[in-house]
Design a protein around this motif. Structure first.
Motif, short mmCIF file in Angstrom:
data_model
loop_
_atom_site.label_atom_id
_atom_site.label_comp_id
_atom_site.label_asym_id
_atom_site.label_seq_id
_atom_site.Cartn_x
_atom_site.Cartn_y
_atom_site.Cartn_z
N UNK A 131 28.62 -47.86 -17.23
CA UNK A 131 29.83 -48.02 -16.41
C UNK A 131 29.58 -48.69 -15.06
N UNK A 132 28.49 -48.34 -14.41
CA UNK A 132 28.26 -48.78 -13.04
C UNK A 132 27.03 -49.70 -12.96
N UNK A 133 26.82 -50.23 -11.75
CA UNK A 133 25.63 -51.04 -11.48
C UNK A 133 24.48 -50.07 -11.23
N UNK A 134 23.56 -50.01 -12.16
CA UNK A 134 22.48 -49.02 -12.07
C UNK A 134 21.60 -49.26 -10.84
N UNK A 135 21.56 -50.48 -10.36
CA UNK A 135 20.72 -50.76 -9.19
C UNK A 135 21.26 -50.10 -7.93
N UNK A 136 22.55 -49.77 -7.94
CA UNK A 136 23.17 -49.14 -6.77
C UNK A 136 23.25 -47.61 -6.93
N UNK A 137 22.75 -47.09 -8.04
CA UNK A 137 22.85 -45.65 -8.31
C UNK A 137 21.65 -44.92 -7.75
N UNK A 138 21.88 -43.68 -7.29
CA UNK A 138 20.81 -42.85 -6.73
C UNK A 138 19.88 -42.35 -7.83
N UNK A 139 18.74 -41.86 -7.41
CA UNK A 139 17.81 -41.24 -8.33
C UNK A 139 18.46 -39.97 -8.91
N UNK A 140 18.33 -39.79 -10.23
CA UNK A 140 19.01 -38.69 -10.92
C UNK A 140 18.10 -37.48 -11.17
N UNK A 141 16.96 -37.44 -10.51
CA UNK A 141 16.04 -36.32 -10.75
C UNK A 141 16.60 -35.00 -10.25
N UNK A 142 17.60 -35.04 -9.34
CA UNK A 142 18.16 -33.80 -8.81
C UNK A 142 19.44 -33.38 -9.52
N UNK A 143 19.84 -34.10 -10.54
CA UNK A 143 21.05 -33.73 -11.28
C UNK A 143 20.77 -32.47 -12.12
N UNK A 144 21.68 -31.50 -12.10
CA UNK A 144 21.44 -30.24 -12.82
C UNK A 144 21.12 -30.44 -14.30
N UNK A 145 21.86 -31.30 -14.96
CA UNK A 145 21.63 -31.49 -16.39
C UNK A 145 20.28 -32.16 -16.66
N UNK A 146 19.86 -33.03 -15.75
CA UNK A 146 18.56 -33.69 -15.90
C UNK A 146 17.44 -32.67 -15.68
N UNK A 147 17.59 -31.80 -14.67
CA UNK A 147 16.59 -30.77 -14.41
C UNK A 147 16.46 -29.84 -15.62
#
Length: 239
Positions: free
Chosen positions: A51-67
């Protein structure tokens, strides 16, 4: 999510990552699944996005589902997405396994869409419940009618017998407990009919004997009330 990972297995290897190719694959999978597809490296860097420009997206290591996915192999969460501006349901899986992971595949769906699916499921369950209830009522009515019909017939026959009307035909008997009662009633009715017929025969014989006798006969009760006379007695006493 695992199905997406299986189709992109080769491109998810860290040394073979083609971010542009993964973006195209994510967009294709979004059209197929109707859900946002995000491919995340083990360090939290987005390597593919539908959906979005991945280059502008933050690091997802802190997302609950990713953790959760990194810890247990899969994870999910519901939260507001600042990227798209509304609540989302997120599900992430560690691919291909916890023993040898190469990436995290995350799918996201608007919560309104999830709620719509839940409402649709509730409608289906409610409709199914109503149909099953209606069928149960119909079946109960059929069973009740099938069970009560012989009981009503037996009750009517007993009332006729109490009123002195003996039926000449037997009631239909089923194989259940009511059928056993009906069979007993039929046997009793048959014996009563035989006894009444025998009594009628004896009564006819007695009447014939009394009618042919030249002697007068009077039959009285304990109070002296005349119960029966023969023609000779009637003629003799001018009765």
């Amino acid at each position: 999510a695992r199905m997406v990972g299986e189709t992109l297995r080769g491109g998810l290897q860290p040394e073979l990552v083609d971010a542009a190719g993964l973006d195209r694959a994510a967009r294709q999978w979004k059209q197929t699944l109707g859900a946002r597809v995000t491919l995340v490296a083990l360090n939290g860097v987005v390597i593919g996005e539908s959906d979005e420009d991945r280059t502008q997206m933050n690091n997802h290591a802190d997302r609950p589902e990713v953790i959760q996915a990194l810890q247990t192999g899969q994870g999910s969460s519901v939260r507001f997405s600042h990227t798209v501006g509304y609540d989302m349901l997120y599900t992430a899986v560690l691919f291909p396994s916890q023993e040898a992971p190469v990436a995290i595949i995350r799918l996201a769906m608007p919560l309104t869409q999830v709620q719509a699916h839940v409402r649709q499921l509730r409608t289906i369950m409610l409709s199914a419940t109503l149909v099953v209830t209606l069928l149960a009522v119909i079946l109960a009515a059929w069973i009740s009618g099938r069970t009560s019909r012989p009981i009503l017939q037996l009750t009517q026959a007993v009332r006729q017998m109490a009123a002195g009307e003996l039926t000449g035909h037997s009631l239909e008997a089923a194989g259940d407990e009511v059928g056993q009662l009906t069979q007993a009633f039929n046997a009793m009715t048959t014996r009563l009919n035989e006894q009444f017929n025998a009594l009628e025969t004896e009564r006819g014989k007695l009447a014939a004997v009394l009618e042919k006798m030249t002697d007068g006969v009077l039959i009285v009760d304990e109070q002296g009330v005349i119960l029966l006379t023969n023609p000779a007695a009637e003629e003799m006493f001018s009765l």
